[in-house]
Design an enzyme around this catalytic site. Structure first.
Site, PDB file in Angstrom:
ATOM      1  CE  LYS A   1     -35.581  29.609  31.132  1.00 17.25           C
ATOM      2  NZ  LYS A   1     -35.478  28.684  32.187  1.00 17.25           N
TER       3      LYS A   1
ATOM      4  CE  LYS B   1     -26.286  28.128  31.398  1.00 19.10           C
ATOM      5  NZ  LYS B   1     -27.749  28.124  31.126  1.00 19.10           N
TER       6      LYS B   1
ATOM      7  NE  ARG C   1     -16.917  29.939  34.719  1.00 20.85           N
ATOM      8  CZ  ARG C   1     -17.331  28.770  35.194  1.00 20.85           C
ATOM      9  NH1 ARG C   1     -17.989  27.950  34.399  1.00 20.85           N
ATOM     10  NH2 ARG C   1     -17.097  28.410  36.424  1.00 20.85           N
TER      11      ARG C   1
ATOM     12  CD1 TRP D   1     -22.572  37.442  39.379  1.00 18.69           C
ATOM     13  CD2 TRP D   1     -22.418  35.501  40.442  1.00 18.69           C
ATOM     14  NE1 TRP D   1     -23.781  37.198  39.955  1.00 18.69           N
ATOM     15  CE2 TRP D   1     -23.733  36.015  40.606  1.00 18.69           C
ATOM     16  CE3 TRP D   1     -22.100  34.291  41.019  1.00 18.69           C
ATOM     17  CZ2 TRP D   1     -24.709  35.346  41.337  1.00 18.69           C
ATOM     18  CZ3 TRP D   1     -23.091  33.616  41.738  1.00 18.69           C
ATOM     19  CH2 TRP D   1     -24.361  34.149  41.901  1.00 18.69           C
TER      20      TRP D   1
ATOM     21  CD  GLU E   1     -34.103  32.286  34.179  1.00 22.64           C
ATOM     22  OE1 GLU E   1     -33.075  32.331  34.865  1.00 22.64           O
ATOM     23  OE2 GLU E   1     -34.504  31.240  33.654  1.00 22.64           O
TER      24      GLU E   1
ATOM     25  CD  GLU F   1     -37.974  26.112  32.993  1.00 26.32           C
ATOM     26  OE1 GLU F   1     -37.844  26.077  34.236  1.00 26.32           O
ATOM     27  OE2 GLU F   1     -37.092  26.554  32.240  1.00 26.32           O
TER      28      GLU F   1
ATOM     29  CG  HIS G   1     -57.318  26.076  47.090  1.00 22.61           C
ATOM     30  ND1 HIS G   1     -58.230  25.611  48.008  1.00 22.61           N
ATOM     31  CD2 HIS G   1     -57.376  25.230  46.037  1.00 22.61           C
ATOM     32  CE1 HIS G   1     -58.794  24.505  47.541  1.00 22.61           C
ATOM     33  NE2 HIS G   1     -58.292  24.246  46.348  1.00 22.61           N
TER      34      HIS G   1
ATOM     35  CB  CYS H   1     -15.208  34.416  38.498  1.00 19.65           C
ATOM     36  SG  CYS H   1     -15.735  35.150  40.038  1.00 19.65           S
TER      37      CYS H   1
ATOM     38  CG  ASN I   1     -14.929  30.305  39.601  1.00 24.69           C
ATOM     39  OD1 ASN I   1     -15.759  30.952  40.235  1.00 24.69           O
ATOM     40  ND2 ASN I   1     -15.220  29.191  38.952  1.00 24.69           N
ATOM     41  N   GLY I   2     -14.329  30.971  42.932  1.00 24.02           N
ATOM     42  CA  GLY I   2     -14.727  30.140  44.077  1.00 24.02           C
ATOM     43  C   GLY I   2     -14.855  30.995  45.316  1.00 24.02           C
TER      44      GLY I   2
END
Ligand code: AGP
Length: 620
Positions: free
Chosen positions: A498, A615, A27, A74, A501, A494, A517, A2, A100-101
């Site tokens: 991108k 983030k 955040r 969040w 997400e 990568e 395979h 958060c 936050n935590g």
């Protein structure tokens, strides 16, 4: 994860905190709230959803006051909702907490707080009630008295936190101590902004950068007592501390969108600078240079290293996969690359002869931090490559080599990835020369090539209009396959990350040699394939993979090097400048970032704040 903010000063606090929360929205953004002391009482307003919802509420029901707290959330405990939104209050409603935590023992504490009525499912609310309980034990018989209440609030908070286990950056406000905010930090970031006659607290610098550049980064187990004209620091034992402020160099525009539609696009365009800034002044001397001077990692220590482990998550993990090729090829040192959330839970052989390199943009990723702590318990030395000054991981590490990318707001990491690659390339050079795998003379061509890379990135950015056009043909696709070989296999991973997400299209990155395979069964006209076929020792193998998927009807987007033979049959070809194969990932990722960005934007996705993501993943 958060975002928290706080203010004590002579100006109206609510607008300052709303401005600060906007800069912290990356955040977490599933609910938000403010609390202010006004007329001897706490006024609290909260709203579910994006910050704009709280903004609308405040337009209808304005808040005024000079000391206040704010929070953007969040969710970790309790669904996103107004009642779970911070700030959380005690039974009296006159003491509020933002946090936050994760409070790991909140249920056990809640059990002990018999008679308390809880309004939310959160762990944070328990802290408010615990502080209330501690206050009861400290208040004189006649109840609280003005002038004595501030030390009481500090002591009650301190005693409560002695019982709390877990991660927190938190702040407390009590209507009976109207001029003061008590703040405390363990494991989650908390920074104090020292202004003139006003003080700020925040999870991250951009929240108050418009008002002051003077910042104090709290360490774990530290507290702050914030007032308008004064800020004092203590440890959890109540001992007074002297903290030296840091002068923040970032200017405000770095924290704004700078005219781009999204932070992510701005940050994609900042990549030449991120690359340059992360290499600037770090090439020479190649022996006992930047590693000794900046990171504190001596040549003596580096020479004794038998093996390198690299631990990271997500995009940072992909940067490590690339650095493995560099370190083994140029510095001739064995490298094991580990997903941090796997490394931390398996029986690992890491030990005192190993160097563990952690890579993290935020420096707060819980799994990476835990992997670092495990490595240290096993006796290994840890080098952190991080973009966030004062974050938990760099503070847990033995040595620090920061990327210099400035704040990255887009949840999808772009410029931080480039900064990580540039910094790891610098590390590779110094490691090779310090350990005698290369002479300074032999390292010189590497330096010359690296110095050119920011220009190559600028060249590739010119493909943006072509990529935006290509993206239009793929907006409705539901699947994508990215294929690459050797050092560009990580770029296939990568590129896929991108796209998935930010556009929510299912995308997979694969080593091209693995197609036979299994994955080739997926190929038909509905499966677009991005083939990274730039100049390389395995290009002819890549051409075979290209033919295999083309023959089965795939729509092909090909990344190729200017001047190489054209791959007939590609639906779209993107030409990138010739760079040495080992360095090509730094350039090849740029078109894939732009492709993901434009497809997501055309799909109307929230590019900067994709659903379900934050983030920095500071929880497991
Ligand atoms: C990258 O685009 C993602 N948002 C995510 O994978 C990220 O790289 C990962 O969570 C690691 O974050 P860190 O670099 O802050 O540790």
């Amino acid at each position: 994860m958060c975002g928290i903010v706080g203010y004590a000063g002579a100006r109206q606090a609510p607008p300052l905190l709303m401005e600060g929360l906007k800069r912290l929205e990356y955040r977490g953004y599933d609910s938000a709230g403010l609390a202010v002391v006004n007329g001897g009482a706490i006024v609290r307003k909260r709203a579910q959803g994006k910050l704009t919802n709280l903004e609308s509420l405040l337009k209808k029901e304005p808040m005024t006051g000079f000391v206040a707290l704010g929070h953007t959330r969040w969710a970790t405990h309790g669904k996103p909702s107004e009642e779970n939104a911070h700030p959380h209050a005690d039974c009296s409603g006159e003491l509020v907490v933002i946090h936050n935590g994760i409070i790991e023992n909140y249920l056990e504490i809640k059990e002990r707080l018999r008679g308390h009525e809880f309004q939310s499912e959160t762990d944070t609310e328990v802290v408010a009630h615990l502080i209330e309980e501690k206050l009861k034990g400290l208040l004189p018989p006649g109840g609280s008295k003005p002038g004595f209440n501030e030390p009481l609030l500090f002591e009650a908070t301190r005693l409560a936190l002695k019982e709390v286990k877990g991660a927190y950056a938190l702040a407390v406000l009590w209507s009976k101590a109207p001029g003061v905010i008590i703040a405390a930090k363990t494991a989650s970031p908390l920074i104090i902004g020292l202004g003139n006659g006003e003080n700020f607290l925040a999870s991250d610098v951009p929240a108050f950068l418009a008002h002051t550049r003077k910042a104090v980064f709290l360490e774990d187990g530290e507290m702050a007592v914030l007032k308008a004209g004064d800020c004092a620091f203590f440890n959890l034992d109540g001992r007074r501390l002297t903290k030296v402020p840091t002068q923040i160099q970032w200017d405000r525009t770095m924290a704004e969108k700078g005219g781009y539609r999204h932070f992510m696009l701005k940050e994609i365009y900042e990549q030449p600078a991120s690359c340059e800034d992360s290499m600037r002044g770090r090439f020479f001397p190649l022996k006992d240079g930047v590693l000794e001077r900046e990171a504190g990692l001596s040549g003596e220590t580096l020479k004794k290293v038998k093996r390198i482990y690299m631990v990271a998550c997500g995009t940072a993990y992909h940067a490590c996969l690339i650095a493995k090729y560099w370190l083994e090829n140029v510095a001739k040192i064995p490298v094991a690359v580990e997903i941090a959330s796997e490394f931390r839970y398996r029986e690992t052989l890491v030990g005192p002869d190993d160097l563990v390199i952690s890579v993290s943009q935020s420096g707060e990723t819980a799994d990476t931090l835990a992997a670092v702590r495990l490595a240290k318990e096993k006796g290994a030395k840890v080098l952190s490559v991080c973009n966030t000054l004062g974050a938990a991981i760099p503070r847990a590490a033995d040595f620090n080599l920061y990327t210099h990318c400035g704040p990255e707001f887009g949840v999808a990491s772009t410029k931080a990835f480039i900064g990580q690659l540039a910094t790891l390339a610098i590390f590779t050079l110094h490691c090779a020369v310090t350990r005698g795998a290369r002479t300074e003379h032999e390292a010189r061509p590497w330096v010359d090539q690296l110095v050119k890379i920011p220009g190559d990135i600028r060249t590739v950015l010119k493909l943006d209009p072509q990529i935006k056009e290509i993206a239009k043909s793929f907006v409705k696709k539901n699947h994508f396959l990215f294929i690459g070989r050797n050092v560009n296999y990580a770029i296939a991973l990568e590129g896929a990350l991108k796209l998935k997400e930010i556009s929510y299209i299912h995308a997979e990155g694969y080593a091209a040699g693995e197609l036979k395979h299994g994955p080739i069964a997926l190929i038909d006209e509905n499966m677009p394939v991005v083939a990274i076929a730039t100049r390389s020792q395995t290009r002819d193998k890549m051409v075979s993979s290209f033919e295999e998927v083309r023959a089965r009807g795939a729509q092909l987007i090909v990344l190729a090097t200017e001047g190489d033979p054209k791959l007939a049959g590609a639906n779209h070809t993107l030409l990138v400048p010739a760079v040495p194969e080992l360095l090509s990932p730094i350039v090849n990722i740029i078109p894939l970032q732009l492709l993901a960005y434009h497809i997501a934007d055309l799909r109307g996705c929230d590019v900067d704040q994709p659903r379900n993501l934050a983030k920095s993943v500071t929880v497991e």
